[in-house]
Design a protein around this motif. Structure first.
Motif, mmCIF file in Angstrom:
data_model
loop_
_atom_site.group_PDB
_atom_site.id
_atom_site.type_symbol
_atom_site.label_atom_id
_atom_site.label_comp_id
_atom_site.label_asym_id
_atom_site.label_seq_id
_atom_site.Cartn_x
_atom_site.Cartn_y
_atom_site.Cartn_z
ATOM 1 N N UNK A 1 -11.112 -3.375 -2.669
ATOM 2 C CA UNK A 1 -10.795 -3.647 -4.079
ATOM 3 C C UNK A 1 -10.104 -2.454 -4.732
ATOM 4 N N UNK A 2 -10.633 -1.264 -4.495
ATOM 5 C CA UNK A 2 -10.046 -0.057 -5.085
ATOM 6 C C UNK A 2 -8.651 0.215 -4.529
ATOM 7 N N UNK A 3 -8.472 -0.015 -3.231
ATOM 8 C CA UNK A 3 -7.169 0.229 -2.616
ATOM 9 C C UNK A 3 -6.137 -0.807 -3.052
ATOM 10 N N UNK A 4 -6.559 -2.036 -3.272
ATOM 11 C CA UNK A 4 -5.656 -3.058 -3.806
ATOM 12 C C UNK A 4 -5.211 -2.649 -5.208
ATOM 13 N N UNK A 5 -6.136 -2.170 -6.018
ATOM 14 C CA UNK A 5 -5.776 -1.696 -7.358
ATOM 15 C C UNK A 5 -4.775 -0.552 -7.274
ATOM 16 N N UNK A 6 -4.995 0.389 -6.362
ATOM 17 C CA UNK A 6 -4.060 1.499 -6.182
ATOM 18 C C UNK A 6 -2.694 0.986 -5.742
ATOM 19 N N UNK A 7 -2.677 0.055 -4.801
ATOM 20 C CA UNK A 7 -1.401 -0.502 -4.320
ATOM 21 C C UNK A 7 -0.625 -1.143 -5.471
ATOM 22 N N UNK A 8 -1.323 -1.809 -6.360
ATOM 23 C CA UNK A 8 -0.657 -2.462 -7.490
ATOM 24 C C UNK A 8 -0.199 -1.473 -8.556
ATOM 25 N N UNK A 9 -0.873 -0.338 -8.660
ATOM 26 C CA UNK A 9 -0.504 0.696 -9.636
ATOM 27 C C UNK A 9 0.538 1.659 -9.096
ATOM 28 N N UNK A 10 0.340 2.115 -7.842
ATOM 29 C CA UNK A 10 1.173 3.194 -7.290
ATOM 30 C C UNK A 10 1.258 3.061 -5.772
ATOM 31 N N UNK A 11 2.187 2.261 -5.327
ATOM 32 C CA UNK A 11 2.331 1.998 -3.889
ATOM 33 C C UNK A 11 2.610 3.278 -3.109
ATOM 34 N N UNK A 12 3.423 4.150 -3.663
ATOM 35 C CA UNK A 12 3.757 5.394 -2.964
ATOM 36 C C UNK A 12 2.508 6.230 -2.717
ATOM 37 N N UNK A 13 1.606 6.298 -3.684
ATOM 38 C CA UNK A 13 0.371 7.072 -3.519
ATOM 39 C C UNK A 13 -0.488 6.477 -2.409
ATOM 40 N N UNK A 14 -0.558 5.151 -2.345
ATOM 41 C CA UNK A 14 -1.319 4.488 -1.280
ATOM 42 C C UNK A 14 -0.735 4.832 0.085
ATOM 43 N N UNK A 15 0.580 4.723 0.222
ATOM 44 C CA UNK A 15 1.219 5.004 1.508
ATOM 45 C C UNK A 15 1.091 6.478 1.886
ATOM 46 N N UNK A 16 1.162 7.358 0.893
ATOM 47 C CA UNK A 16 0.959 8.790 1.168
ATOM 48 C C UNK A 16 -0.467 9.052 1.641
ATOM 49 N N UNK A 17 -1.437 8.387 1.039
ATOM 50 C CA UNK A 17 -2.835 8.551 1.456
ATOM 51 C C UNK A 17 -3.024 8.100 2.900
ATOM 52 N N UNK A 18 -2.384 7.003 3.272
ATOM 53 C CA UNK A 18 -2.483 6.517 4.655
ATOM 54 C C UNK A 18 -1.852 7.515 5.626
ATOM 55 N N UNK A 19 -0.746 8.106 5.230
ATOM 56 C CA UNK A 19 -0.086 9.106 6.079
ATOM 57 C C UNK A 19 -0.981 10.322 6.275
ATOM 58 N N UNK A 20 -1.567 10.797 5.190
ATOM 59 C CA UNK A 20 -2.469 11.954 5.271
ATOM 60 C C UNK A 20 -3.677 11.625 6.147
ATOM 61 N N UNK A 21 -4.257 10.443 5.961
ATOM 62 C CA UNK A 21 -5.408 10.054 6.760
ATOM 63 C C UNK A 21 -5.066 10.006 8.248
#
Length: 86
Positions: free
Chosen positions: A62-82
């Motif tokens: 749920x939190x990640x879906x909210x992030x994806x809808x607000x800031x897709x770039x931040x979500x993708x950057x988080x996945x890259x870092x992880x």
């Protein structure tokens, strides 16, 4: 050691594999429903959401879906870092 490509969830079958592995059977439908709330549901975005979610923590979705809808770039950057940290 190389990572199993399915762990990135970059297609529907891989996401289904990850959801079955990370979540209990009764949580799987809730996760699928949450993923349908993504405004721009590309394979990359949906894969990042499932990849970042912790095992047995459907609230992460749920939190990640909210992030994806607000800031897709931040979500993708988080996945890259992880990925880089694993």
């Amino acid at each position: 050691m190389s990572r199993d490509r399915r762990e990135y969830g970059l297609n529907e079958a891989d996401r289904a594999f990850l959801i079955r592995r990370k979540f209990a059977q009764d949580e799987a439908q809730r996760v699928a429903d949450a993923l349908r709330r993504v405004i721009s549901p590309s394979d990359q975005v949906l894969g990042a959401i499932v990849f970042l979610a912790r095992d047995r923590r459907p609230d992460d979705i749920d939190q990640l879906v909210d992030l994806a809808n607000r800031d897709t770039a931040a979500l993708l950057n988080a996945a890259t870092v992880a990925e880089e940290r694993r």
